[in-house]
Design a protein around this motif. Structure first.
Motif, PDB file in Angstrom:
ATOM      1  N   LYS A  12     -13.653 -28.907 -58.891  1.00 26.70           N
ATOM      2  CA  LYS A  12     -15.027 -28.991 -58.742  1.00 26.70           C
ATOM      3  C   LYS A  12     -15.343 -30.592 -59.161  1.00 26.70           C
ATOM      4  O   LYS A  12     -14.987 -30.882 -59.947  1.00 26.70           O
ATOM      5  CB  LYS A  12     -16.006 -28.125 -59.739  1.00 26.70           C
ATOM      6  N   PHE A  52     -15.034 -27.353 -54.902  1.00 25.02           N
ATOM      7  CA  PHE A  52     -16.187 -27.003 -54.937  1.00 25.02           C
ATOM      8  C   PHE A  52     -17.222 -28.250 -55.360  1.00 25.02           C
ATOM      9  O   PHE A  52     -16.801 -28.841 -56.229  1.00 25.02           O
ATOM     10  CB  PHE A  52     -16.536 -25.695 -56.040  1.00 25.02           C
ATOM     11  N   GLN A  75     -18.928 -19.691 -56.124  1.00 23.05           N
ATOM     12  CA  GLN A  75     -18.929 -19.449 -57.578  1.00 23.05           C
ATOM     13  C   GLN A  75     -20.327 -18.758 -58.194  1.00 23.05           C
ATOM     14  O   GLN A  75     -21.250 -19.939 -58.064  1.00 23.05           O
ATOM     15  CB  GLN A  75     -18.067 -20.380 -58.450  1.00 23.05           C
ATOM     16  N   HIS A 120     -19.663 -28.853 -57.784  1.00 24.40           N
ATOM     17  CA  HIS A 120     -20.281 -28.154 -58.773  1.00 24.40           C
ATOM     18  C   HIS A 120     -21.467 -27.633 -58.978  1.00 24.40           C
ATOM     19  O   HIS A 120     -21.524 -26.655 -59.409  1.00 24.40           O
ATOM     20  CB  HIS A 120     -19.919 -29.163 -59.975  1.00 24.40           C
ATOM     21  N   ASP A 135      -9.075 -22.510 -62.522  1.00 27.88           N
ATOM     22  CA  ASP A 135     -10.076 -23.444 -61.979  1.00 27.88           C
ATOM     23  C   ASP A 135     -10.456 -24.412 -63.068  1.00 27.88           C
ATOM     24  O   ASP A 135     -10.747 -24.225 -64.241  1.00 27.88           O
ATOM     25  CB  ASP A 135     -11.162 -22.215 -62.119  1.00 27.88           C
ATOM     26  N   CYS A 156     -20.914 -24.099 -56.103  1.00 29.59           N
ATOM     27  CA  CYS A 156     -21.010 -23.415 -57.188  1.00 29.59           C
ATOM     28  C   CYS A 156     -22.552 -23.695 -57.715  1.00 29.59           C
ATOM     29  O   CYS A 156     -23.272 -24.612 -57.491  1.00 29.59           O
ATOM     30  CB  CYS A 156     -20.444 -23.597 -58.485  1.00 29.59           C
ATOM     31  N   ALA A 213     -12.187 -28.774 -63.341  1.00 29.13           N
ATOM     32  CA  ALA A 213     -13.372 -29.453 -62.781  1.00 29.13           C
ATOM     33  C   ALA A 213     -13.100 -30.817 -63.185  1.00 29.13           C
ATOM     34  O   ALA A 213     -12.819 -31.095 -64.308  1.00 29.13           O
ATOM     35  CB  ALA A 213     -14.690 -28.815 -63.112  1.00 29.13           C
TER      36      ALA A 213
END
Length: 301
Positions: free
Chosen positions: A73, A113, A165, A115, A42, A145, A44
């Motif tokens: 993300k 995702f 998330q 964020h 994971d 998320c 970002a």
């Protein structure tokens, strides 16, 4: 090993709020996770002031992309003053997703995702941008998320929300009812973070531990006063239970999270290779052990 229920979260190795992270340690941690059997990562756009997380991950997965699952993300970034900026505008989401792929040197992410919702941008507009990224092949699936249950449903009304998330740990359980149960009913994957509450539930931080200057953890209420004292009482009892079932406190804490109905996997962070090797030995708890963990936590929290 039960690594299919574990995801290595790369925020700690980005070097922003975790003190003393070196590039060599960060890469060694990633390679140790792979060696231990962890295959999902994971990252970002905002993990690192200059994409440190994306770049390190790319070095480890390029050339064998089919072996790994990459979750990214977009929607957060850092300005020139190193202040965190939330930006869910369609143009910025697109630029950041494209930049993350370039940093990693891969063609697409498995799940991308949002964020977090941007209060200055209509969530529908952010969701539409995510749908366009998916249609372009930037990602196979999309998720969101740091969103409330209402925001998840609003997002999903525009683009299918394949995953969410949300936070979850032994002493912060609100997401079980508010987010995880609805997601399970909707058939969404659920990835939980803060399972060790930034290390407090790992059993390594002592009652009198003094955090280094710049460490963000003392600012959280859970690290203060009576709340922290009660958590340390619980950790003492979890250590005894761990000796009986051959699991560390950290393994019990993460094991509790991945044992909850509706939880797909736990995001676990590490800054050193020995930390991720320990967590890779986490297993889903037996009903008896799960019940004992519950008794310990209920008694002292």
């Amino acid at each position: 090993m039960y690594s299919s229920k574990l995801v290595l979260g790369l925020w700690p190795i980005a070097g922003i709020t975790t003190i003393g992270v070196t590039r060599d340690d960060a890469k060694a941690t990633l390679l140790a996770a792979i060696d231990a059997g962890i295959t999902t990562f994971d990252t970002a756009y905002s993990y690192g002031y200059d994409g440190e997380s994306d770049r390190l991950l790319g070095e480890c997965v390029r050339g064998r992309r089919d072996c790994f699952t990459v979750m990214g993300k977009v929607g957060q970034r850092w300005n020139e003053q190193r202040e965190r900026i939330v930006d869910g505008s369609p143009q910025q989401l697109t630029r950041d997703a494209e930049a993350s792929l370039r940093r990693m040197g891969i063609e697409s992410m498995d799940t991308l995702f949002l964020h977090q919702p941007d209060p200055k941008v209509a969530l529908d507009a952010s969701a539409e941008a995510m749908a366009r990224l998916q249609a372009r092949g930037i990602c196979n699936r999309v998720g969101i998320c740091n969103a409330s249950a209402e925001q998840v449903e609003q997002f999903a009304a525009t683009v299918p929300a394949d995953a969410i998330q949300c936070p979850l740990n032994l002493v912060q359980r609100e997401s079980l009812v508010d987010l995880i149960q609805p997601a399970q009913s909707a058939g969404r994957d659920v990835y939980v973070y803060w399972t060790l509450m930034k290390g407090l539930l790992a059993g390594k931080i002592t009652r009198d531990h003094v955090f280094e200057k710049g460490d963000s953890r003392p600012g959280y209420a859970i690290f203060q006063g009576e709340t922290r004292r009660r958590i340390h009482d619980a950790i003492d009892r979890l250590k005894q239970l761990g000796r009986e079932v051959d699991q560390s406190v950290a393994q019990l804490a993460v094991g509790w999270a991945i044992s909850q109905p509706g939880v797909t996997a736990a995001l676990v962070g590490a800054r050193r290779e020995e930390q991720i090797r320990e967590l890779a030995g986490t297993r889903v708890l037996s009903p008896e052990t799960l019940a004992e963990v519950e008794r310990i936590v209920v008694d002292v929290t």
